[in-house]
Design a protein around this motif. Structure first.
Motif, PDB file in Angstrom:
ATOM      1  N   SER A  48      24.907  29.178   5.524  1.00  0.00           N
ATOM      2  CA  SER A  48      25.029  28.654   4.184  1.00  0.00           C
ATOM      3  C   SER A  48      26.251  28.144   3.905  1.00  0.00           C
ATOM      4  N   LEU A  49      26.295  26.674   4.265  1.00  0.00           N
ATOM      5  CA  LEU A  49      27.537  26.102   3.894  1.00  0.00           C
ATOM      6  C   LEU A  49      27.876  25.184   2.899  1.00  0.00           C
ATOM      7  N   SER A  50      29.083  25.446   2.420  1.00  0.00           N
ATOM      8  CA  SER A  50      29.455  24.727   1.094  1.00  0.00           C
ATOM      9  C   SER A  50      30.752  23.862   1.533  1.00  0.00           C
ATOM     10  N   PRO A  51      30.657  22.571   1.290  1.00  0.00           N
ATOM     11  CA  PRO A  51      31.869  21.779   1.424  1.00  0.00           C
ATOM     12  C   PRO A  51      32.645  21.487   0.169  1.00  0.00           C
ATOM     13  N   LYS A  52      34.118  21.253   0.509  1.00  0.00           N
ATOM     14  CA  LYS A  52      34.965  20.982  -0.855  1.00  0.00           C
ATOM     15  C   LYS A  52      34.376  20.053  -1.812  1.00  0.00           C
ATOM     16  N   VAL A  53      34.551  20.393  -3.040  1.00  0.00           N
ATOM     17  CA  VAL A  53      34.050  19.376  -4.095  1.00  0.00           C
ATOM     18  C   VAL A  53      34.758  17.986  -4.040  1.00  0.00           C
ATOM     19  N   ASP A  54      35.871  17.755  -3.399  1.00  0.00           N
ATOM     20  CA  ASP A  54      36.389  16.618  -3.082  1.00  0.00           C
ATOM     21  C   ASP A  54      36.483  16.056  -1.709  1.00  0.00           C
ATOM     22  N   ALA A  55      35.464  16.179  -0.959  1.00  0.00           N
ATOM     23  CA  ALA A  55      35.359  16.334   0.330  1.00  0.00           C
ATOM     24  C   ALA A  55      35.133  14.935   0.779  1.00  0.00           C
ATOM     25  N   TYR A  56      34.670  14.049  -0.132  1.00  0.00           N
ATOM     26  CA  TYR A  56      34.355  12.546   0.223  1.00  0.00           C
ATOM     27  C   TYR A  56      35.673  11.762  -0.121  1.00  0.00           C
ATOM     28  N   GLN A  57      36.181  12.124  -1.424  1.00  0.00           N
ATOM     29  CA  GLN A  57      37.465  11.339  -1.531  1.00  0.00           C
ATOM     30  C   GLN A  57      38.546  11.798  -0.907  1.00  0.00           C
ATOM     31  N   GLN A  58      38.718  12.940  -0.530  1.00  0.00           N
ATOM     32  CA  GLN A  58      39.806  13.385   0.278  1.00  0.00           C
ATOM     33  C   GLN A  58      39.567  13.078   1.770  1.00  0.00           C
ATOM     34  N   TYR A  59      38.593  13.406   2.335  1.00  0.00           N
ATOM     35  CA  TYR A  59      38.241  13.477   3.755  1.00  0.00           C
ATOM     36  C   TYR A  59      37.142  12.389   4.385  1.00  0.00           C
ATOM     37  N   GLY A  60      36.614  11.694   3.491  1.00  0.00           N
ATOM     38  CA  GLY A  60      35.678  10.674   3.660  1.00  0.00           C
ATOM     39  C   GLY A  60      34.351  11.654   4.154  1.00  0.00           C
ATOM     40  N   LEU A  61      33.967  12.517   3.771  1.00  0.00           N
ATOM     41  CA  LEU A  61      32.962  13.284   4.484  1.00  0.00           C
ATOM     42  C   LEU A  61      31.507  12.784   3.480  1.00  0.00           C
ATOM     43  N   LYS A  62      30.618  12.211   4.097  1.00  0.00           N
ATOM     44  CA  LYS A  62      29.367  11.603   3.300  1.00  0.00           C
ATOM     45  C   LYS A  62      28.250  12.663   3.437  1.00  0.00           C
ATOM     46  N   GLY A  63      28.259  13.497   4.365  1.00  0.00           N
ATOM     47  CA  GLY A  63      27.328  14.584   4.371  1.00  0.00           C
ATOM     48  C   GLY A  63      27.557  15.499   5.396  1.00  0.00           C
ATOM     49  N   MET A  64      26.878  16.603   5.349  1.00  0.00           N
ATOM     50  CA  MET A  64      26.884  17.768   6.309  1.00  0.00           C
ATOM     51  C   MET A  64      25.728  18.654   6.343  1.00  0.00           C
ATOM     52  N   THR A  65      25.005  18.825   7.585  1.00  0.00           N
ATOM     53  CA  THR A  65      24.062  19.435   7.404  1.00  0.00           C
ATOM     54  C   THR A  65      24.154  20.548   8.732  1.00  0.00           C
ATOM     55  N   VAL A  66      23.286  21.747   8.797  1.00  0.00           N
ATOM     56  CA  VAL A  66      23.198  22.551   9.659  1.00  0.00           C
ATOM     57  C   VAL A  66      21.996  22.599  10.343  1.00  0.00           C
ATOM     58  N   LYS A  67      21.905  22.678  11.623  1.00  0.00           N
ATOM     59  CA  LYS A  67      20.724  22.833  12.507  1.00  0.00           C
ATOM     60  C   LYS A  67      20.451  24.222  13.138  1.00  0.00           C
ATOM     61  N   SER A  68      19.386  24.757  12.663  1.00  0.00           N
ATOM     62  CA  SER A  68      19.239  26.375  13.402  1.00  0.00           C
ATOM     63  C   SER A  68      18.885  26.154  14.754  1.00  0.00           C
ATOM     64  N   GLN A  69      19.199  26.885  15.518  1.00  0.00           N
ATOM     65  CA  GLN A  69      18.980  26.986  17.004  1.00  0.00           C
ATOM     66  C   GLN A  69      18.478  28.280  17.404  1.00  0.00           C
ATOM     67  N   PRO A  70      17.280  28.244  18.415  1.00  0.00           N
ATOM     68  CA  PRO A  70      16.727  29.467  18.885  1.00  0.00           C
ATOM     69  C   PRO A  70      17.803  30.374  19.519  1.00  0.00           C
ATOM     70  N   GLY A  71      17.688  31.740  19.616  1.00  0.00           N
ATOM     71  CA  GLY A  71      18.358  32.597  20.247  1.00  0.00           C
ATOM     72  C   GLY A  71      17.556  33.997  20.688  1.00  0.00           C
ATOM     73  N   ALA A  72      18.237  34.836  21.087  1.00  0.00           N
ATOM     74  CA  ALA A  72      17.322  36.143  21.521  1.00  0.00           C
ATOM     75  C   ALA A  72      18.162  37.469  21.285  1.00  0.00           C
ATOM     76  N   GLN A  73      17.534  38.605  21.314  1.00  0.00           N
ATOM     77  CA  GLN A  73      18.369  39.731  21.040  1.00  0.00           C
ATOM     78  C   GLN A  73      17.559  40.867  21.909  1.00  0.00           C
ATOM     79  N   LEU A  74      18.365  41.770  22.298  1.00  0.00           N
ATOM     80  CA  LEU A  74      17.993  43.353  22.508  1.00  0.00           C
ATOM     81  C   LEU A  74      18.423  44.431  22.150  1.00  0.00           C
ATOM     82  N   GLY A  75      17.627  45.520  21.708  1.00  0.00           N
ATOM     83  CA  GLY A  75      18.387  46.704  21.296  1.00  0.00           C
ATOM     84  C   GLY A  75      17.764  47.871  21.465  1.00  0.00           C
TER      85      GLY A  75
END
Length: 237
Positions: A48-75
């Motif tokens: 769950s990701l939050s960019p800064k409010v002024d990310a576009y003006q200050q750093y030129g960020l137009k967009g940001m997305t997170v892509k989930s990836q598969p994983g595994a576990q043992l317990g």
């Protein structure tokens, strides 16, 4: 993730409807205080990701997305009956393997029609210590359903929080320690000498795990929280 939910709901419906009156397996299961077993799981981890409010003006960020990836576990599983067989305390120390991908789109000052794409791939190998309350229905022959609620402490063995940044190839840093809340549900099938369970859980961090390291990738980011879905198969005796 939607396909997992559909499969899980189908299993619950089939188990509840298809049961007819028949002899119960493992009748003494509910009489014992402790039970032990193991868990095999797959996960789909994200942020769950939050960019800064002024990310576009200050750093030129137009967009940001997170892509989930598969994983595994043992317990390894330990459960304890709390007064009634319908309420149990469950502890499953686990080793999990996770991966997330953060895609960032920056303005290209040299050519405004061609954006700069940046991909950050973050891997984690975690020791997880979830402690959860399990609330189970009464058995219908050799079938039961349950819900879960609890919390988890995680230690990321692969965390680079103390690593030095590389000037030519910077990376996003995440904290080594995390605390998450978890909710879930599952179904159980009783065999003659063991119990087989299928469950799905959702987890979300209480803590901002992001470390601001003043790189081009990290500067536009304000907060990052770990999150993810876990699908597990559990054998308990």
């Amino acid at each position: 993730m939607k396909s997992w939910l559909l499969i899980f709901m189908a299993l619950v419906g089939f188990g509840a409807v298809a049961q007819k009156e028949k002899p119960k397996n493992y009748r003494k299961f509910d009489e014992r205080l402790f039970h032990f077993g193991f868990m095999l799981g797959a996960n789909s981890s994200g942020y769950s990701l939050s960019p800064k409010v002024d990310a576009y003006q200050q750093y030129g960020l137009k967009g940001m997305t997170v892509k989930s990836q598969p994983g595994a576990q043992l317990g390894i599983l330990t459960t304890m009956k709390i007064g009634t067989p319908m309420v149990r305390l469950r502890f499953i120390p686990s080793l999990s393997f996770q991966e997330r991908v953060i895609n960032q789109v920056f303005v290209n000052p040299a050519d405004l029609e061609k954006d700069i794409l940046n991909e950050e791939r973050i891997n984690a190998t975690s020791l997880d210590f979830p402690l959860m309350f399990q609330f189970r229905t009464l058995r219908l022959n050799n079938f039961a359903a349950y819900c879960l609620v609890g919390g988890q402490y995680s230690l990321d063995l692969q965390s680079q929080q103390d690593a030095a940044q590389q000037f030519d190839d910077p990376f996003i840093k995440m904290k080594k320690h995390d605390v998450l809340g978890q909710v879930g549900a599952g179904v159980e099938f009783f065999a003659p000498f063991f119990k087989f369970g299928i469950e799905i859980k959702y987890s979300h961090s209480f803590m901002n795990g992001f470390i601001q390291d003043n790189t081009r990738s990290s500067l536009p980011i304000d907060k990052i929280y770990n999150s993810g879905w876990i699908f597990s198969i559990i054998f308990e005796g």
